[in-house]
Design a protein around this motif. Structure first.
Motif, PDB file in Angstrom:
ATOM      1  N   LEU A 186     -12.464   3.610  -1.852  1.00  0.00           N
ATOM      2  CA  LEU A 186     -13.480   4.515  -1.998  1.00  0.00           C
ATOM      3  C   LEU A 186     -13.148   5.786  -1.179  1.00  0.00           C
ATOM      4  N   LEU A 187     -12.935   7.064  -1.976  1.00  0.00           N
ATOM      5  CA  LEU A 187     -12.498   7.919  -1.440  1.00  0.00           C
ATOM      6  C   LEU A 187     -13.806   9.202  -1.283  1.00  0.00           C
ATOM      7  N   ALA A 212     -11.170   7.450   3.461  1.00  0.00           N
ATOM      8  CA  ALA A 212     -10.784   6.546   2.389  1.00  0.00           C
ATOM      9  C   ALA A 212     -10.882   5.023   3.014  1.00  0.00           C
ATOM     10  N   THR A 213     -11.789   4.475   2.152  1.00  0.00           N
ATOM     11  CA  THR A 213     -12.245   2.844   2.488  1.00  0.00           C
ATOM     12  C   THR A 213     -11.687   1.853   1.739  1.00  0.00           C
ATOM     13  N   PRO A 214     -10.696   1.111   2.014  1.00  0.00           N
ATOM     14  CA  PRO A 214     -10.137   0.078   1.171  1.00  0.00           C
ATOM     15  C   PRO A 214     -11.248  -0.933   1.072  1.00  0.00           C
ATOM     16  N   THR A 227       0.587  -7.313   4.331  1.00  0.00           N
ATOM     17  CA  THR A 227      -0.140  -6.248   3.404  1.00  0.00           C
ATOM     18  C   THR A 227      -1.553  -6.322   4.015  1.00  0.00           C
ATOM     19  N   PHE A 228      -2.295  -7.179   4.226  1.00  0.00           N
ATOM     20  CA  PHE A 228      -3.651  -7.018   4.995  1.00  0.00           C
ATOM     21  C   PHE A 228      -3.813  -6.245   5.867  1.00  0.00           C
ATOM     22  N   TYR A 229      -2.947  -6.321   6.947  1.00  0.00           N
ATOM     23  CA  TYR A 229      -2.960  -5.478   8.070  1.00  0.00           C
ATOM     24  C   TYR A 229      -2.441  -4.144   7.689  1.00  0.00           C
ATOM     25  N   ASN A 230      -1.485  -4.060   6.917  1.00  0.00           N
ATOM     26  CA  ASN A 230      -0.968  -2.653   6.421  1.00  0.00           C
ATOM     27  C   ASN A 230      -2.010  -1.847   5.770  1.00  0.00           C
ATOM     28  N   LEU A 231      -2.966  -2.544   5.024  1.00  0.00           N
ATOM     29  CA  LEU A 231      -3.905  -1.521   4.382  1.00  0.00           C
ATOM     30  C   LEU A 231      -4.903  -1.160   5.233  1.00  0.00           C
ATOM     31  N   GLY A 232      -4.949  -1.628   6.664  1.00  0.00           N
ATOM     32  CA  GLY A 232      -5.899  -1.399   7.611  1.00  0.00           C
ATOM     33  C   GLY A 232      -5.556   0.213   7.853  1.00  0.00           C
ATOM     34  N   CYS A 233      -4.347   0.776   7.590  1.00  0.00           N
ATOM     35  CA  CYS A 233      -4.016   2.188   8.037  1.00  0.00           C
ATOM     36  C   CYS A 233      -4.169   3.153   6.898  1.00  0.00           C
ATOM     37  N   VAL A 234      -4.695   2.588   5.580  1.00  0.00           N
ATOM     38  CA  VAL A 234      -4.978   3.466   4.425  1.00  0.00           C
ATOM     39  C   VAL A 234      -5.928   4.609   4.744  1.00  0.00           C
TER      40      VAL A 234
END
Lengths: 377, 137
Positions: free
Chosen positions: A37-38, A48-50, A342-349
């Motif tokens: 969600l941008l 930006a909310t993944p 990937t789960f934690y990496n997406l936290g930095c989106v």
């Protein structure tokens, strides 16, 4: 009269009313079913909310109803572009729990397979990044070369993507003479392939301009977010589990861990390119020292580990993949938790996207290299 | 190169003391655990055992901190103010076990649908339906 400018989340752009844009989950550049969600101020991303969970299959619950060997095929379906690495992490966790020794030859074959899979995964990454930035032809070359590795895996395990090749106590089959010959040929061809990528993709001025200097995030922010793997290393943190906490026989190989300094999209991309040749060095050393012998230890048909807990982590192409297994002494895990990179990496989106232009969001997601099968478990 | 290799230590904490304990582990120069690698939970029947996996990039040491909450009323302070990694990790535990993390800035479901599953799948009292469930315990 002074112009009134609105500020959103510390991002000052043209100061218009916020515009909410939904990206995904069926978007070609989100590499699976990720939805972002941008919130936009003009063309600048403010927030930006993944949103994830579209591929949630409840693997951790399913594991509680499976015996230890029965769960191996499920690990193939975590990060489906580096299944060998997932197999390896899971099997080593179980071996740690039951205290099994793995034959030397199997250890070397495991390293060869894991590093080949890392190369295949990074090749896919390079092609997909080029594709996301509009370079349609770049992808054809990396996918062609990746197919070579998949053929090798097919030869060894009988499947192209979901191998279940690494087993508890060793590997499924010994590799054939033909496999070794083809692998040597691949290693000889690899420098040519990398030169081709350099000329075609990495050296492209537009490609570099799109990535350089975009979305720089301080390293301490990424550390706090639990980011691992090449994304963290691009920010100058020299942390690779293969070196810092060697598992298996990784302490026997000489290789460099590429690290960046700026931590922009370009360096995050470059880390993967550089890791390919380092992986090739490991494979060459493993082939050189490959001993003869069995490839499977004597493991009981029914695996009944002692009561206890174990955590074992591997460095997969995306970061630290860890299996946390709680055993109650029965044939099935009492609880199995997967620490998915990937789960934690997406936290930095959000941190990566804040302040970048909307056209660069695809680039940010591409160089993050998410694999949703893994994030959603 | 930091090559301190120790087996992962386990420290027991309590829900009341957790936040202070973890803050101490992060900020005290003797520990310097700058990363929270993972947050998860284990259903132990009467209690839910929360597992916080810490790592220090400076000393290359691991530490696991555990805290047990009552299964009937699982509430614990959120540590997302200490490490941003907890923002995602705690939301996953919330979806799967129904643990309420007090002070979490964004406690929406993460892996579950927007209105939740309606049950907590990783608790032992949830049985998988169909063939998978028959194979289960």
């Amino acid at each position: 009269m002074a112009q009134l400018k609105l500020e959103h989340n510390g991002v000052t752009a043209c100061g218009t009313e916020l515009y909410l844009l939904n990206m995904g989950p069926q978007h070609p550049s989100t590499h699976g079913v990720l939805r972002v969600l941008l919130e936009l101020d003009g063309e600048t991303v403010v927030q930006a909310t993944p949103v994830m969970g579209y591929l949630h299959r409840g693997l951790e619950k399913l594991a509680e109803a499976r015996t230890y060997p029965q769960f191996i095929p499920y690990t193939d379906r975590l990060d489906y572009v580096s299944s060998m690495c997932n197999n390896l992490a899971y099997c080593q966790a179980v071996e740690k729990l039951i205290g099994a020794e793995v034959p030397e030859r199997a250890e070397y074959i495991r390293v060869i397979m894991a590093e080949l899979n890392r190369i295949a995964s990074h090749m896919l990454f390079i092609g997909a990044t080029a594709l996301d930035l509009g370079g349609m032809s770049g992808m054809m070359y990396t996918f062609r070369d990746r197919e070579y590795i998949l053929d090798l895996f097919n030869l060894a395990s009988g499947s192209r993507l979901t191998y279940s090749y690494v087993r508890i106590g060793g590997v499924m089959n010994d590799i054939s003479v033909e496999f070794i010959e083809l692998l040597r040929k691949f290693l000889a061809d690899l420098p040519g392939m990398l030169t081709e990528y350099d000329n075609l993709i990495n050296g492209n001025e537009i490609f570099q301009a799109r990535l350089k200097g975009v979305s720089i995030v301080p390293a301490d922010r990424l550390i706090s977010q639990g980011v691992t793997g090449p994304v963290l290393r691009a920010s100058g943190i020299d942390y690779d589990l293969r070196v810092k906490k060697p598992y298996g026989i990784y302490d026997r190989f000489k290789f460099a861990v590429p690290t960046g300094s700026v931590g922009d999209n370009w360096e995050r991309y470059l880390m993967r390119v550089l890791e390919i040749s380092e992986s090739a060095k490991i494979i060459a050393q493993a082939l050189e020292n490959l001993p003869e012998g069995p490839v499977m230890a004597k493991i009981p048909k029914v695996i009944k580990p002692p009561v206890g807990e174990v955590y074992h982590a591997n460095e997969t192409p995306r970061g630290e993949l860890g299996f946390h297994i709680v055993s109650d002494g029965s044939t099935k895990p009492y609880r199995l938790h997967i620490r998915r990179p990937t789960f934690y990496n997406l936290g930095c989106v959000n941190a990566l996207c804040q302040g970048v232009k909307i056209a660069d969001v695809a680039a940010v997601l591409a160089v993050l290299d998410p694999c949703m099968g893994e994030a959603d478990a | 190169m930091n090559q301190v290799m120790i087996e992962t230590g386990v420290v027991e904490s309590t829900p009341a003391a957790l936040l202070a304990d973890l803050q101490e582990l992060r900020d005290n120069a003797a520990y310097r655990f700058d990363r929270l690698l993972d947050v998860t939970a284990v259903d132990r029947g009467e209690t839910l055992e929360l597992v916080y996996r810490l790592h220090s990039l400076q000393t290359n040491c691991d530490l696991v901190v555990k805290a047990s909450v009552d299964s009937a009323k699982p509430e614990i302070a959120s540590v997302s103010g200490l490490w941003e990694a907890a923002l995602f990790g705690e939301r996953e535990v919330q979806d799967m076990f129904g643990v309420v993390f007090i002070g979490h800035p964004d406690p929406r479901p993460l892996l579950a649908p927007e209105d939740g599953f309606g049950f907590f799948p990783l608790r032992k009292n949830y049985k998988l339906p169909g063939r998978s469930g028959q194979a289960g315990r």
